[in-house]
Design a protein around this motif. Structure first.
Motif, short mmCIF file in Angstrom:
data_model
loop_
_atom_site.label_atom_id
_atom_site.label_comp_id
_atom_site.label_asym_id
_atom_site.label_seq_id
_atom_site.Cartn_x
_atom_site.Cartn_y
_atom_site.Cartn_z
N TYR A 119 0.84 -1.20 0.00
CA TYR A 119 0.00 0.00 0.00
C TYR A 119 0.87 1.25 0.00
O TYR A 119 1.79 1.38 0.81
N ASP A 123 -3.14 4.87 -0.51
CA ASP A 123 -4.01 3.69 -0.46
C ASP A 123 -4.32 3.26 0.96
O ASP A 123 -5.36 2.65 1.22
N GLN A 128 -10.52 -1.89 1.67
CA GLN A 128 -10.93 -2.57 0.44
C GLN A 128 -12.38 -3.01 0.54
O GLN A 128 -12.70 -4.07 1.08
N ASP A 134 -13.68 2.03 -3.02
CA ASP A 134 -12.63 2.48 -2.11
C ASP A 134 -12.73 3.97 -1.79
O ASP A 134 -12.42 4.39 -0.68
#
Length: 742
Positions: A119, A123, A128, A134
């Motif tokens: 990640y 992110d 998830q 997302d």
């Protein structure tokens, strides 16, 4: 060499040339692209950019056995402490260098720095939730490679090999889940989505929030790409955090709360809070016995599913990716604060914890548990399983705060002011002498324990109910009986219960019951009080008014509980009987008795059904005489004239207001000019005739008055001393004029 052999030899030579040429093309095609970063280990150890900055971390990676893992294919996020972070760690822990760190500690530090999947910092702000979702999510936790595994636990004097529950409840362990610990981090996206402030995070750590933080470490360099993941450099060494159960175990100042949480005062066989199970999952023993060199079985330590969560469960709810976005929260009162609560509240009727019923203990624990990460600014916004917000002042009531591996922990200097323990519900809830009433309250407990609603309760003791002929036996075929019969026993009790719960406008509304008044009960019926006594319609009929032991009255945060010398009762007489038997309604009763809408054999009035709410507006004898003199009402109630009988019918029906009980208390009607109410009278075309009732005619203040305005604009006044006559689901008032409908 014959020709065939020569041919074979030539083919072999040609194939060799061909294969050699193919290998060159293969190597060229699949060769490592120029510029591709190496694996994590090589990036940290060999690159010009980082060489010499991560020697301590890499030394621990070697000792933990993860060099090969981080040098190979994979998919990792690595929160790597630089050498400066380790130097600070050595100083804080009194270590001379990396050699002073044990192999076990090396393994913990390394595996806790490794997050499954790669990640970037961006992110990490999301969890998830599925393709395209997302951007709607926010996250502050990720699962690491570290898990606690088997540990020794002293259980009732016996040392057991134990693993923690990885799901909530008993017998829910997932064999495929190692209960890996999570590491927390904080990026701005999460704060923005959750509407948190920097102060929410800073309160848990000894440093300002910088916008990119992992536990108590700042990210000093992020998004370093490697062949097998991302590296984020942090400025502090991060050790695995304890979970909530482990933290409580190591903090003696919360030992009293822990003893309730785990019911340490119960024997192992009678402990319904904690379970140690070695039989359901033999695979655990098979898996771990050779790894840990165990002689005996492996036990799963789990907590009752009645709790909001298992404090040793590293996952969230049922596990899965949602654990990236949320966690548990526990408020634990200190021993001193909890002992005060025990002395003043919980043990008032039980003496010691061992005597307290399990459901009460479960509720006490649950009022300190939240199934969400409850940051300080969100205390008023999120509720526990008992529908309570966190009633703590973040500044005055919180002694310490910790972010742990499975949730947030707050040490408090007071107990949560739980609804069940501080409202009118608390007396029957806590006092075993009122256990029957408590059972009856099951369907009402979240109502009467709501601090946003105010009530007074007339308490019904077990002895009083038994003396009245009611028996509750949960083990019997007929659980509820009245005078030996199950028929309508429970229904009788529920109606009595609803008559015993009084709706209040404010908690102190019935602070003084030495005067007189009429009050609405939870079921919509009304009861009255006068000179320190309460009475419902049945009490009036029997002449057994209810005395109140005012010295024992309990003042709750949402009202008061009255200890009484009797029970409320309701009349079983129908409305017509009440009208006929009430002296001040004599002339109206005479018209009713001889009308076409009354059935003398069934005692029923046309349009009046049993169990239906009514307000009956009964003109006084003088008002009826005045209407007769004015020619608006036939003089003879027994007239045989069809037109006159029809006029009497209209007169009677226009004085019955169905589906409502209105009394002079300034409630229900909010308009200064009163509100329209339908009567039983309708025109031939079906138009319902209405009246306007104003039950606060002198303003919304005591003493209240009440007026009724008819269709001709005539205003009738309610004669308060002769009104508020109680009936079954009805209230009757005397008015000073006949209402006219045309």
């Amino acid at each position: 060499m014959n020709n065939f052999t020569k041919l074979l030899f030539a083919c072999f030579c040609l194939s060799g040339v061909f294969l050699f040429g193919c290998k060159e093309e293969f190597d060229e095609y699949y060769a490592r692209p120029e510029g591709l970063e190496g694996p994590v280990y090589q990036v940290l150890s060999d690159s010009v950019r980082f060489r010499g900055n991560f020697d301590h971390y890499l030394a621990l990676v070697d000792r933990a056995g993860y060099k090969q893992t981080l040098s190979s294919a994979g998919y990792w996020t690595v929160f790597a402490p630089n050498d400066e972070a380790f130097e600070q760690y050595f100083e804080e822990n009194g270590l001379s260098g990396i050699d002073d760190i044990s192999d076990e500690k090396a393994y913990e530090i390394v595996t806790y720095s490794l997050v499954y999947n790669a990640y970037s910092m961006r992110d990490l702000g999301y969890y998830q939730t599925g393709p395209g979702n997302d951007t709607l999510s926010s996250s502050f936790r990720r699962k690491t490679a570290y898990y606690k595994g088997v540990y020794k636990d002293n259980v009732y004097g016996e040392e057991l090999d134990v693993v923690d529950a990885n799901r909530n409840g008993v017998a829910t362990y997932s064999i495929s889940d190692n209960n890996n610990k999570y590491i927390p981090y904080y990026v701005q996206h999460y704060l923005d989505r959750m509407e948190l402030t920097a102060e929410d995070i800073e309160g848990f750590y000894d440093r300002p929030y910088t916008g990119a933080q992992v536990a108590n470490a700042n990210v000093v360099e992020s998004n370093v790409s490697a062949e097998n993941g991302y590296i984020h450099t942090v400025d502090r060494v991060i050790e695995p955090m304890p979970n909530i159960a482990d933290y409580l175990k190591d903090k003696p100042e919360y030992s009293l709360f822990k003893s309730i949480l785990e019911m340490e005062f119960r024997s192992r066989d009678n402990n319904t809070a904690v379970n140690y199970d070695a039989t359901t999952y033999p695979e655990l023993t098979e898996r771990f016995a050779p790894v840990y060199d165990l002689a005996g079985p492996v036990y799963v330590k789990s907590y009752t599913g009645t709790y909001a969560f298992a404090p040793n469960n590293e996952n969230f709810l049922s596990g899965g990716n949602i654990a990236q976005s949320d966690s548990w929260t526990l408020f634990a009162p200190t021993n001193e604060a909890l002992q005060k609560f025990l002395d003043e509240v919980l043990l008032e009727y039980y003496g010691e914890l061992a005597n307290v019923p399990d459901p009460i203990l479960f509720d006490f624990v649950n009022m300190h548990m939240w199934q969400t990460a409850l940051w300080p600014s969100r205390f008023p916004l999120m509720t526990n399983l008992l529908n309570e917000e966190a009633r703590f002042d973040p500044e005055a009531d919180i002694e310490e705060r910790k972010v742990l591996s499975n949730g947030l922990f707050y040490g408090t200097n007071q107990v949560q002011q739980g609804n069940f323990f501080f409202t009118v519900y608390s007396r029957p809830y806590l006092d075993p002498n009122y256990s029957i009433m408590l059972e009856l309250l099951n369907s009402y407990r979240f109502t009467v324990s709501d601090p946003g609603q105010n009530f007074a309760m007339l308490l019904m003791s077990n002895q009083q109910l038994n003396d009245a002929g009611f028996v509750y036996d949960p083990g019997a075929r007929d659980v509820w009986t009245y005078n030996g019969s199950a028929s309508q026993a429970y229904e009788r009790l529920i109606r009595m219960l609803e008559l015993s719960i009084i709706k209040l406008g404010s908690p102190d509304e019935l602070q003084d019951i030495s005067g007189s008044g009429i009050v609405e009960t939870l079921g919509g019926e009304y009861i009255r009080y006068e000179n320190g006594q309460f009475f419902a319609s049945g009490n009036v009929e029997s002449g057994e008014l209810i005395d109140v032991n005012e010295d024992e009255t309990y003042e709750a945060i949402n009202g008061r509980d009255f200890y009484t010398e009797g029970l409320v009762s309701y009349t079983e007489k129908v409305l017509a009987e009440i009208i006929m038997e009430t002296p001040q309604f004599a002339k109206f009763a005479e018209y009713l008795e001889h009308s076409s809408i009354y059935n003398a054999s069934t005692l029923q009035i046309e349009g009046v059904s049993p169990g239906q709410f009514f307000t009956v507006l009964v003109p006084s004898d003088e008002a009826i005489e005045a209407a007769v003199a004015a020619g608006t009402l036939p003089a003879d109630p027994m007239t045989g004239d069809a037109a006159e009988r029809e006029a009497i019918t209209a007169f009677l029906k226009y004085h019955f207001v169905p589906r409502n009980t209105i009394v002079p208390d300034g409630k229900k009607i909010v308009s200064d000019n009163g509100e329209e109410f339908s009567t039983l009278l309708a025109s031939l075309e079906g138009e319902i005739k209405k009246v306007v009732i104003d039950n606060s005619a002198n303003g919304f203040q005591a003493p209240y008055t009440m007026t009724v305005t008819d269709l001709n604009g005539n205003v009738a006044n309610v004669n308060i001393p002769e009104s508020n006559v109680l009936a079954s689901y009805a209230v009757l008032h005397q008015i000073d004029r006949v209402l006219e409908s045309n």
